[in-house]
Design a protein around this motif. Structure first.
Motif, PDB file in Angstrom:
ATOM      1  N   THR A 170       0.812  -1.222   0.000  1.00  0.00           N
ATOM      2  CA  THR A 170       0.000   0.000   0.000  1.00  0.00           C
ATOM      3  C   THR A 170       0.842   1.268   0.000  1.00  0.00           C
ATOM      4  N   GLY A 171       2.167   1.110  -0.136  1.00  0.00           N
ATOM      5  CA  GLY A 171       3.019   2.273  -0.296  1.00  0.00           C
ATOM      6  C   GLY A 171       3.826   2.676   0.914  1.00  0.00           C
ATOM      7  N   PHE A 172       3.693   1.953   2.025  1.00  0.00           N
ATOM      8  CA  PHE A 172       4.479   2.262   3.223  1.00  0.00           C
ATOM      9  C   PHE A 172       5.909   1.771   3.028  1.00  0.00           C
ATOM     10  N   GLU A 173       6.868   2.544   3.508  1.00  0.00           N
ATOM     11  CA  GLU A 173       8.272   2.178   3.411  1.00  0.00           C
ATOM     12  C   GLU A 173       8.783   1.683   4.764  1.00  0.00           C
ATOM     13  N   PRO A 174       9.552   0.560   4.761  1.00  0.00           N
ATOM     14  CA  PRO A 174      10.108   0.078   6.031  1.00  0.00           C
ATOM     15  C   PRO A 174      11.064   1.100   6.627  1.00  0.00           C
ATOM     16  N   GLU A 175      11.081   1.163   7.947  1.00  0.00           N
ATOM     17  CA  GLU A 175      11.890   2.096   8.736  1.00  0.00           C
ATOM     18  C   GLU A 175      11.329   3.512   8.700  1.00  0.00           C
ATOM     19  N   ARG A 176      10.942   3.997   7.540  1.00  0.00           N
ATOM     20  CA  ARG A 176      10.369   5.345   7.489  1.00  0.00           C
ATOM     21  C   ARG A 176       8.923   5.362   7.988  1.00  0.00           C
ATOM     22  N   ASP A 177       8.110   4.424   7.473  1.00  0.00           N
ATOM     23  CA  ASP A 177       6.685   4.404   7.795  1.00  0.00           C
ATOM     24  C   ASP A 177       6.297   3.294   8.762  1.00  0.00           C
ATOM     25  N   PHE A 178       7.045   2.217   8.768  1.00  0.00           N
ATOM     26  CA  PHE A 178       6.726   1.115   9.683  1.00  0.00           C
ATOM     27  C   PHE A 178       7.991   0.359  10.049  1.00  0.00           C
ATOM     28  N   VAL A 179       7.924  -0.340  11.192  1.00  0.00           N
ATOM     29  CA  VAL A 179       9.019  -1.211  11.613  1.00  0.00           C
ATOM     30  C   VAL A 179       8.441  -2.576  11.954  1.00  0.00           C
ATOM     31  N   VAL A 180       9.261  -3.606  11.739  1.00  0.00           N
ATOM     32  CA  VAL A 180       8.910  -4.976  12.117  1.00  0.00           C
ATOM     33  C   VAL A 180       9.889  -5.403  13.207  1.00  0.00           C
ATOM     34  N   LEU A 181       9.354  -5.789  14.362  1.00  0.00           N
ATOM     35  CA  LEU A 181      10.173  -6.159  15.510  1.00  0.00           C
ATOM     36  C   LEU A 181       9.985  -7.647  15.808  1.00  0.00           C
ATOM     37  N   ASP A 182      11.080  -8.357  16.007  1.00  0.00           N
ATOM     38  CA  ASP A 182      11.004  -9.802  16.260  1.00  0.00           C
ATOM     39  C   ASP A 182      11.957 -10.171  17.380  1.00  0.00           C
ATOM     40  N   HIS A 183      11.492 -10.972  18.337  1.00  0.00           N
ATOM     41  CA  HIS A 183      12.354 -11.324  19.471  1.00  0.00           C
ATOM     42  C   HIS A 183      13.282 -12.492  19.162  1.00  0.00           C
ATOM     43  N   ASN A 184      13.076 -13.181  18.043  1.00  0.00           N
ATOM     44  CA  ASN A 184      13.951 -14.295  17.677  1.00  0.00           C
ATOM     45  C   ASN A 184      15.293 -13.781  17.153  1.00  0.00           C
ATOM     46  N   PRO A 185      16.340 -14.607  17.239  1.00  0.00           N
ATOM     47  CA  PRO A 185      17.656 -14.183  16.743  1.00  0.00           C
ATOM     48  C   PRO A 185      17.759 -14.212  15.219  1.00  0.00           C
ATOM     49  N   GLY A 186      16.817 -14.901  14.548  1.00  0.00           N
ATOM     50  CA  GLY A 186      16.857 -14.990  13.096  1.00  0.00           C
ATOM     51  C   GLY A 186      15.481 -15.271  12.539  1.00  0.00           C
ATOM     52  N   PRO A 187      15.346 -15.387  11.211  1.00  0.00           N
ATOM     53  CA  PRO A 187      14.042 -15.620  10.591  1.00  0.00           C
ATOM     54  C   PRO A 187      13.455 -16.981  10.961  1.00  0.00           C
ATOM     55  N   GLY A 188      12.161 -17.125  10.684  1.00  0.00           N
ATOM     56  CA  GLY A 188      11.510 -18.423  10.834  1.00  0.00           C
ATOM     57  C   GLY A 188      10.352 -18.455  11.798  1.00  0.00           C
ATOM     58  N   GLY A 189      10.241 -17.465  12.673  1.00  0.00           N
ATOM     59  CA  GLY A 189       9.153 -17.489  13.647  1.00  0.00           C
ATOM     60  C   GLY A 189       9.193 -18.773  14.466  1.00  0.00           C
ATOM     61  N   ALA A 190       8.027 -19.291  14.787  1.00  0.00           N
ATOM     62  CA  ALA A 190       7.955 -20.517  15.584  1.00  0.00           C
ATOM     63  C   ALA A 190       8.485 -21.727  14.831  1.00  0.00           C
ATOM     64  N   TRP A 191       8.536 -21.659  13.504  1.00  0.00           N
ATOM     65  CA  TRP A 191       9.036 -22.793  12.731  1.00  0.00           C
ATOM     66  C   TRP A 191      10.495 -23.096  13.060  1.00  0.00           C
ATOM     67  N   ARG A 192      11.239 -22.122  13.551  1.00  0.00           N
ATOM     68  CA  ARG A 192      12.645 -22.347  13.929  1.00  0.00           C
ATOM     69  C   ARG A 192      12.768 -23.456  14.967  1.00  0.00           C
ATOM     70  N   TYR A 193      11.711 -23.659  15.762  1.00  0.00           N
ATOM     71  CA  TYR A 193      11.793 -24.535  16.920  1.00  0.00           C
ATOM     72  C   TYR A 193      11.110 -25.885  16.717  1.00  0.00           C
ATOM     73  N   ARG A 194      10.633 -26.162  15.502  1.00  0.00           N
ATOM     74  CA  ARG A 194      10.036 -27.468  15.261  1.00  0.00           C
ATOM     75  C   ARG A 194      11.115 -28.551  15.348  1.00  0.00           C
ATOM     76  N   TRP A 195      10.725 -29.702  15.848  1.00  0.00           N
ATOM     77  CA  TRP A 195      11.664 -30.802  16.061  1.00  0.00           C
ATOM     78  C   TRP A 195      12.186 -31.337  14.724  1.00  0.00           C
ATOM     79  N   PRO A 196      13.426 -31.816  14.680  1.00  0.00           N
ATOM     80  CA  PRO A 196      14.056 -32.227  13.425  1.00  0.00           C
ATOM     81  C   PRO A 196      13.302 -33.326  12.675  1.00  0.00           C
ATOM     82  N   SER A 197      12.613 -34.206  13.397  1.00  0.00           N
ATOM     83  CA  SER A 197      11.918 -35.304  12.723  1.00  0.00           C
ATOM     84  C   SER A 197      10.633 -34.865  12.023  1.00  0.00           C
ATOM     85  N   LEU A 198      10.201 -33.615  12.253  1.00  0.00           N
ATOM     86  CA  LEU A 198       9.036 -33.094  11.531  1.00  0.00           C
ATOM     87  C   LEU A 198       9.523 -32.556  10.193  1.00  0.00           C
TER      88      LEU A 198
END
Length: 295
Positions: free
Chosen positions: A33-61
């Motif tokens: 819709t035309g918003f620019e990151p950092e200027r108009d909006f920010v995305v904040l994440d408490h994880n150390p890297g990408p993936g959200g909750a998927w980072r923590y799924r068990w290896p056998s899944l």
């Protein structure tokens, strides 16, 4: 707590808290819709890297065993190896997505408070500073808040209790007697994985599981949404996801039903130091209680 004044905060139009599927989707549409990151909006994440909750799924899944993963808007997940762990496949996909749309996720950032600011704005205070915003997208998800039911005697159990959120994989249960609690896809996957390693497994659920044949298509999806909507309109809380979607009856589930691994028992009434017990006096000894009870 020392509050930060609105004058000290950076002004944006929107703050997105969380960079999982919902957060990235929200950020995508802000950009669209035309918003620019950092200027108009920010995305904040408490994880150390990408993936959200998927980072923590068990290896056998592995990715081929995932119950369902809807593509993010604007970019399909294609050519994924079904034999690879879903945690790797989807984390890499989220990483590509963030870079492709230049979403500039800030991490790791812990949001401490969201409170009313001045001029009808919200003040978001974090470990990385403060933002004054007109709107906020709360996409924090549920993974960090696993649901642990409470049962009489739970604190006396001498074995180990753990939740799906910290499921280590089937090898950790070698030679042990395991009670798996829950009626969803995670519970059945845990049971089918653990059974070849464990000395014994017992499956307990609050309600008898309902298995469904065939694909979960658009018509089935609309029917599930209608069931949820009906309860909410009546002022009732929605039930678990699986209560309206059912459990898919695939080849692995059929084998589990045939060989007794998925022989469901009603919910026990209390936990003893040595296991679990029902009101009629029946007991099952256990070394581990695995709570696959959602979030």
């Amino acid at each position: 707590m020392n509050y930060i004044s609105g004058a000290e905060a950076a002004e944006v139009q929107s703050v997105v808290i969380g960079a999982g599927q919902a957060g990235l989707s929200g950020a995508y549409h802000l950009r669209r819709t035309g918003f620019e990151p950092e200027r108009d909006f920010v995305v904040l994440d408490h994880n150390p890297g990408p993936g959200g909750a998927w980072r923590y799924r068990w290896p056998s899944l592995t990715y081929g065993r995932v119950h369902g993963m809807h593509a993010l808007p604007g970019m399909e997940l294609t050519d994924a190896d079904p034999a690879r762990p879903s945690s790797e496949v989807i984390t890499e996909y989220f990483d590509r997505y963030e870079r492709a749309f230049d979403l500039r996720v800030r991490r790791p950032v812990k949001v401490r408070t969201v409170r009313e600011g001045t001029g009808g704005r919200l003040l978001v205070e974090t470990s990385a500073g403060a933002w004054s915003t007109r709107t906020l997208i709360n996409a924090t998800g549920t993974w960090d808040r696993p649901f642990w039911p409470r049962y009489e005697g739970q604190e006396t159990f001498l074995g180990r209790q753990l939740h799906t959120a910290r499921y280590p994989g089937p090898e950790a249960f070698a030679g042990q007697r395991v009670v798996v609690v829950g009626g969803g896809a995670s519970a059945t996957q845990h049971l089918l994985e653990i059974a070849p390693y464990a000395a014994d497994t017992t499956w307990v659920t609050r309600r008898p599981p309902v298995f469904r044949e065939g694909p979960f298509d658009e018509e089935a999806g609309r029917a599930a949404v209608a069931l949820v909507e009906e309860r909410v309109r009546r002022g009732l809380p929605p039930r678990s996801v699986v209560s309206v979607t059912g459990l898919p009856l695939n080849d692995a589930i059929r084998r589990g039903l045939a060989d007794g691994v998925l022989d469901r028992q009603p919910m026990f009434d209390r936990i003893t130091p040595e296991g679990v017990e029902w009101k009629d006096g029946r007991r099952v000894a256990a070394d581990v209680i695995l709570w696959a009870t959602g979030f």
